[in-house]
Design a protein around this motif. Structure first.
Motif, PDB file in Angstrom:
ATOM      1  N   PRO A 115       0.814  -1.211   0.000  1.00 59.42           N
ATOM      2  CA  PRO A 115       0.000   0.000   0.000  1.00 59.42           C
ATOM      3  C   PRO A 115       0.853   1.268   0.000  1.00 59.42           C
ATOM      4  CG  PRO A 115       0.084  -0.918   2.192  1.00 59.42           C
ATOM      5  CD  PRO A 115       0.824  -1.874   1.295  1.00 59.42           C
ATOM      6  N   SER A 116       0.205   2.374  -0.282  1.00 58.94           N
ATOM      7  CA  SER A 116       0.903   3.659  -0.252  1.00 58.94           C
ATOM      8  C   SER A 116       0.687   4.389   1.071  1.00 58.94           C
ATOM      9  CB  SER A 116       0.443   4.539  -1.411  1.00 58.94           C
ATOM     10  OG  SER A 116      -0.943   4.788  -1.311  1.00 58.94           O
ATOM     11  N   THR A 117      -0.281   3.946   1.853  1.00 63.51           N
ATOM     12  CA  THR A 117      -0.587   4.573   3.148  1.00 63.51           C
ATOM     13  C   THR A 117      -0.793   3.488   4.198  1.00 63.51           C
ATOM     14  OG1 THR A 117      -2.959   4.573   2.699  1.00 63.51           O
ATOM     15  CG2 THR A 117      -1.726   6.549   2.034  1.00 63.51           C
ATOM     16  N   GLY A 118      -1.086   3.915   5.407  1.00 66.80           N
ATOM     17  CA  GLY A 118      -1.355   2.960   6.489  1.00 66.80           C
ATOM     18  C   GLY A 118      -0.086   2.341   7.036  1.00 66.80           C
ATOM     19  N   THR A 119      -0.189   1.102   7.470  1.00 66.66           N
ATOM     20  CA  THR A 119       0.953   0.445   8.093  1.00 66.66           C
ATOM     21  C   THR A 119       1.970  -0.066   7.091  1.00 66.66           C
ATOM     22  OG1 THR A 119      -0.216  -1.665   8.147  1.00 66.66           O
ATOM     23  CG2 THR A 119      -0.340  -0.307  10.126  1.00 66.66           C
ATOM     24  N   GLY A 120       1.615  -0.081   5.825  1.00 68.02           N
ATOM     25  CA  GLY A 120       2.552  -0.560   4.813  1.00 68.02           C
ATOM     26  C   GLY A 120       2.500  -2.063   4.671  1.00 68.02           C
ATOM     27  N   TYR A 121       3.400  -2.597   3.844  1.00 69.73           N
ATOM     28  CA  TYR A 121       3.487  -4.034   3.642  1.00 69.73           C
ATOM     29  C   TYR A 121       4.325  -4.628   4.762  1.00 69.73           C
ATOM     30  CZ  TYR A 121       5.226  -8.495   2.017  1.00 69.73           C
ATOM     31  OH  TYR A 121       5.573  -9.813   1.943  1.00 69.73           O
ATOM     32  N   VAL A 122       3.724  -5.549   5.477  1.00 68.83           N
ATOM     33  CA  VAL A 122       4.417  -6.253   6.546  1.00 68.83           C
ATOM     34  C   VAL A 122       4.267  -7.740   6.263  1.00 68.83           C
ATOM     35  CG1 VAL A 122       4.526  -6.665   9.023  1.00 68.83           C
ATOM     36  CG2 VAL A 122       3.806  -4.432   8.180  1.00 68.83           C
ATOM     37  N   PRO A 123       5.378  -8.441   6.027  1.00 72.71           N
ATOM     38  CA  PRO A 123       5.258  -9.867   5.759  1.00 72.71           C
ATOM     39  C   PRO A 123       4.725 -10.624   6.973  1.00 72.71           C
ATOM     40  CG  PRO A 123       7.562  -9.190   5.828  1.00 72.71           C
ATOM     41  CD  PRO A 123       6.733  -7.967   6.026  1.00 72.71           C
ATOM     42  N   PRO A 124       4.240 -11.847   6.764  1.00 65.16           N
ATOM     43  CA  PRO A 124       3.634 -12.622   7.852  1.00 65.16           C
ATOM     44  C   PRO A 124       4.509 -12.762   9.095  1.00 65.16           C
ATOM     45  CG  PRO A 124       3.256 -13.703   5.759  1.00 65.16           C
ATOM     46  CD  PRO A 124       4.183 -12.553   5.496  1.00 65.16           C
ATOM     47  N   GLN A 125       5.835 -12.780   8.952  1.00 67.64           N
ATOM     48  CA  GLN A 125       6.694 -12.957  10.129  1.00 67.64           C
ATOM     49  C   GLN A 125       6.822 -11.682  10.953  1.00 67.64           C
ATOM     50  OE1 GLN A 125       7.733 -13.179   6.970  1.00 67.64           O
ATOM     51  NE2 GLN A 125       9.777 -12.366   6.704  1.00 67.64           N
ATOM     52  N   GLY A 126       6.178 -10.579  10.558  1.00 68.55           N
ATOM     53  CA  GLY A 126       6.127  -9.386  11.392  1.00 68.55           C
ATOM     54  C   GLY A 126       7.032  -8.260  10.972  1.00 68.55           C
ATOM     55  N   GLY A 127       7.844  -8.430  10.005  1.00 70.59           N
ATOM     56  CA  GLY A 127       8.711  -7.348   9.548  1.00 70.59           C
ATOM     57  C   GLY A 127       9.859  -7.914   8.747  1.00 70.59           C
ATOM     58  N   LEU A 128      10.512  -7.058   8.026  1.00 69.50           N
ATOM     59  CA  LEU A 128      11.650  -7.487   7.226  1.00 69.50           C
ATOM     60  C   LEU A 128      12.916  -7.203   8.006  1.00 69.50           C
ATOM     61  CD1 LEU A 128      10.209  -6.056   3.971  1.00 69.50           C
ATOM     62  CD2 LEU A 128      10.545  -8.461   4.453  1.00 69.50           C
ATOM     63  N   ALA A 129      13.792  -8.161   8.095  1.00 69.74           N
ATOM     64  CA  ALA A 129      15.015  -8.030   8.878  1.00 69.74           C
ATOM     65  C   ALA A 129      16.010  -7.127   8.165  1.00 69.74           C
ATOM     66  CB  ALA A 129      15.626  -9.411   9.112  1.00 69.74           C
ATOM     67  N   PRO A 130      16.949  -6.554   8.906  1.00 71.54           N
ATOM     68  CA  PRO A 130      17.985  -5.733   8.287  1.00 71.54           C
ATOM     69  C   PRO A 130      18.712  -6.513   7.194  1.00 71.54           C
ATOM     70  CG  PRO A 130      18.079  -5.527  10.659  1.00 71.54           C
ATOM     71  CD  PRO A 130      17.099  -6.620  10.355  1.00 71.54           C
ATOM     72  N   GLY A 131      19.000  -5.841   6.090  1.00 75.98           N
ATOM     73  CA  GLY A 131      19.679  -6.473   4.978  1.00 75.98           C
ATOM     74  C   GLY A 131      18.762  -7.184   4.014  1.00 75.98           C
ATOM     75  N   ALA A 132      17.481  -7.271   4.366  1.00 78.35           N
ATOM     76  CA  ALA A 132      16.541  -7.959   3.478  1.00 78.35           C
ATOM     77  C   ALA A 132      16.342  -7.159   2.193  1.00 78.35           C
ATOM     78  CB  ALA A 132      15.194  -8.143   4.185  1.00 78.35           C
ATOM     79  N   THR A 133      16.143  -7.877   1.113  1.00 74.82           N
ATOM     80  CA  THR A 133      15.849  -7.267  -0.177  1.00 74.82           C
ATOM     81  C   THR A 133      14.442  -7.666  -0.554  1.00 74.82           C
ATOM     82  OG1 THR A 133      18.152  -7.392  -0.864  1.00 74.82           O
ATOM     83  CG2 THR A 133      16.524  -7.206  -2.610  1.00 74.82           C
ATOM     84  N   ILE A 134      13.704  -6.722  -1.071  1.00 79.08           N
ATOM     85  CA  ILE A 134      12.351  -7.028  -1.507  1.00 79.08           C
ATOM     86  C   ILE A 134      12.143  -6.436  -2.891  1.00 79.08           C
ATOM     87  CG2 ILE A 134      11.348  -5.033  -0.347  1.00 79.08           C
ATOM     88  CD1 ILE A 134       8.912  -6.821   0.222  1.00 79.08           C
ATOM     89  N   ASP A 135      11.601  -7.238  -3.800  1.00 80.68           N
ATOM     90  CA  ASP A 135      11.290  -6.781  -5.146  1.00 80.68           C
ATOM     91  C   ASP A 135       9.797  -6.491  -5.231  1.00 80.68           C
ATOM     92  OD1 ASP A 135      13.874  -6.946  -6.091  1.00 80.68           O
ATOM     93  OD2 ASP A 135      13.643  -8.983  -6.861  1.00 80.68           O
ATOM     94  N   VAL A 136       9.481  -5.301  -5.732  1.00 79.22           N
ATOM     95  CA  VAL A 136       8.095  -4.867  -5.845  1.00 79.22           C
ATOM     96  C   VAL A 136       7.790  -4.621  -7.317  1.00 79.22           C
ATOM     97  CG1 VAL A 136       6.423  -3.098  -5.191  1.00 79.22           C
ATOM     98  CG2 VAL A 136       8.205  -3.782  -3.571  1.00 79.22           C
ATOM     99  N   CYS A 137       6.769  -5.283  -7.826  1.00 84.21           N
ATOM    100  CA  CYS A 137       6.329  -5.075  -9.201  1.00 84.21           C
ATOM    101  C   CYS A 137       5.424  -3.842  -9.221  1.00 84.21           C
ATOM    102  CB  CYS A 137       5.569  -6.294  -9.703  1.00 84.21           C
ATOM    103  SG  CYS A 137       5.018  -6.071 -11.412  1.00 84.21           S
ATOM    104  N   VAL A 138       5.749  -2.901 -10.090  1.00 88.43           N
ATOM    105  CA  VAL A 138       5.005  -1.647 -10.174  1.00 88.43           C
ATOM    106  C   VAL A 138       4.401  -1.521 -11.566  1.00 88.43           C
ATOM    107  CG1 VAL A 138       5.223   0.870 -10.118  1.00 88.43           C
ATOM    108  CG2 VAL A 138       6.497  -0.531  -8.487  1.00 88.43           C
ATOM    109  N   ARG A 139       3.113  -1.160 -11.602  1.00 83.75           N
ATOM    110  CA  ARG A 139       2.423  -0.925 -12.870  1.00 83.75           C
ATOM    111  C   ARG A 139       1.536   0.306 -12.701  1.00 83.75           C
ATOM    112  NH1 ARG A 139      -0.183  -5.935 -14.481  1.00 83.75           N
ATOM    113  NH2 ARG A 139       1.765  -6.448 -15.489  1.00 83.75           N
ATOM    114  N   LEU A 140       1.591   1.209 -13.671  1.00 91.14           N
ATOM    115  CA  LEU A 140       0.777   2.422 -13.648  1.00 91.14           C
ATOM    116  C   LEU A 140      -0.375   2.266 -14.629  1.00 91.14           C
ATOM    117  CD1 LEU A 140       3.714   4.985 -13.833  1.00 91.14           C
ATOM    118  CD2 LEU A 140       2.719   3.919 -11.806  1.00 91.14           C
ATOM    119  N   SER A 141      -1.522   2.861 -14.297  1.00 91.24           N
ATOM    120  CA  SER A 141      -2.689   2.773 -15.178  1.00 91.24           C
ATOM    121  C   SER A 141      -3.328   4.145 -15.325  1.00 91.24           C
ATOM    122  CB  SER A 141      -3.736   1.810 -14.597  1.00 91.24           C
ATOM    123  OG  SER A 141      -3.197   0.515 -14.477  1.00 91.24           O
ATOM    124  N   LEU A 142      -3.794   4.432 -16.548  1.00 90.48           N
ATOM    125  CA  LEU A 142      -4.512   5.660 -16.838  1.00 90.48           C
ATOM    126  C   LEU A 142      -5.995   5.312 -16.925  1.00 90.48           C
ATOM    127  CD1 LEU A 142      -4.438   8.683 -17.572  1.00 90.48           C
ATOM    128  CD2 LEU A 142      -4.101   8.001 -19.965  1.00 90.48           C
TER     129      LEU A 142
END
Length: 168
Positions: free
Chosen positions: A115-142
């Motif tokens: 999401p763009s607001t609120g608590t954000g993306y939190v994985p099931p384990q409760g948070g991403l650890a330091p050094g973690a890499t996450i790939d996010v697919c982004v698509r824009l629509s008109l």
């Protein structure tokens, strides 16, 4: 009768003494913590396109950009810091009501929504650890309802990754 009165006073004195001893014992358990240098952890974020940024050739109402992968890496001191991710879109002011963004972890169609607001993306384990890499697919629509007055204007999209510390 005199004996009873002395017994009551002696009983009250013993009760007060016992209470004072209990309070003394309680204070005896506490100890000071030495003042030492303490610093907050560092949190640094890097985000960049893993390949090309989302692009449109002649964006038309109802169309979407190509899918692009935003790679987010967070480095932090310590191993208990957890973080959550938000991804926000900025566009030229006249497009604010007409351009939307879909951001998903991993796959653009089935990945968890970032999401763009609120608590954000939190994985099931409760948070991403330091050094973690996450790939996010982004698509824009008109929007299919975009007015013709937008024809030929620059959308000027900008994508921002926001990382926020979580307590657990």
């Amino acid at each position: 009768m005199h004996t009873v009165r002395i017994g009551a006073v002696l009983g009250a004195a013993l009760a007060v003494f016992a209470g004072a001893a209990a309070a003394n014992a309680l204070w005896g358990v506490q100890r000071g913590i030495p003042a030492t240098a303490t610093a907050t952890g560092d949190l640094s974020v890097s985000a960049g396109w893993n390949g090309a940024a989302p692009s449109w050739t002649n964006a038309m109402p109802g169309s979407s950009s190509t899918a692009a992968t935003l790679r987010v890496v967070v480095e932090a001191k310590g191993d208990t810091l957890r973080w959550a991710l938000k991804v926000q879109l900025g566009v030229a002011p006249e497009f604010t009501d007409w351009v939307t963004m879909t951001a998903r972890v991993g796959d653009c169609n089935t990945g968890a929504i970032v999401p763009s607001t609120g608590t954000g993306y939190v994985p099931p384990q409760g948070g991403l650890a330091p050094g973690a890499t996450i790939d996010v697919c982004v698509r824009l629509s008109l929007s299919a309802n975009a007015p013709s007055s937008l024809a030929g204007k620059e959308i000027s999209p900008g994508v921002t990754a926001i990382v926020e510390q979580r307590s657990g």
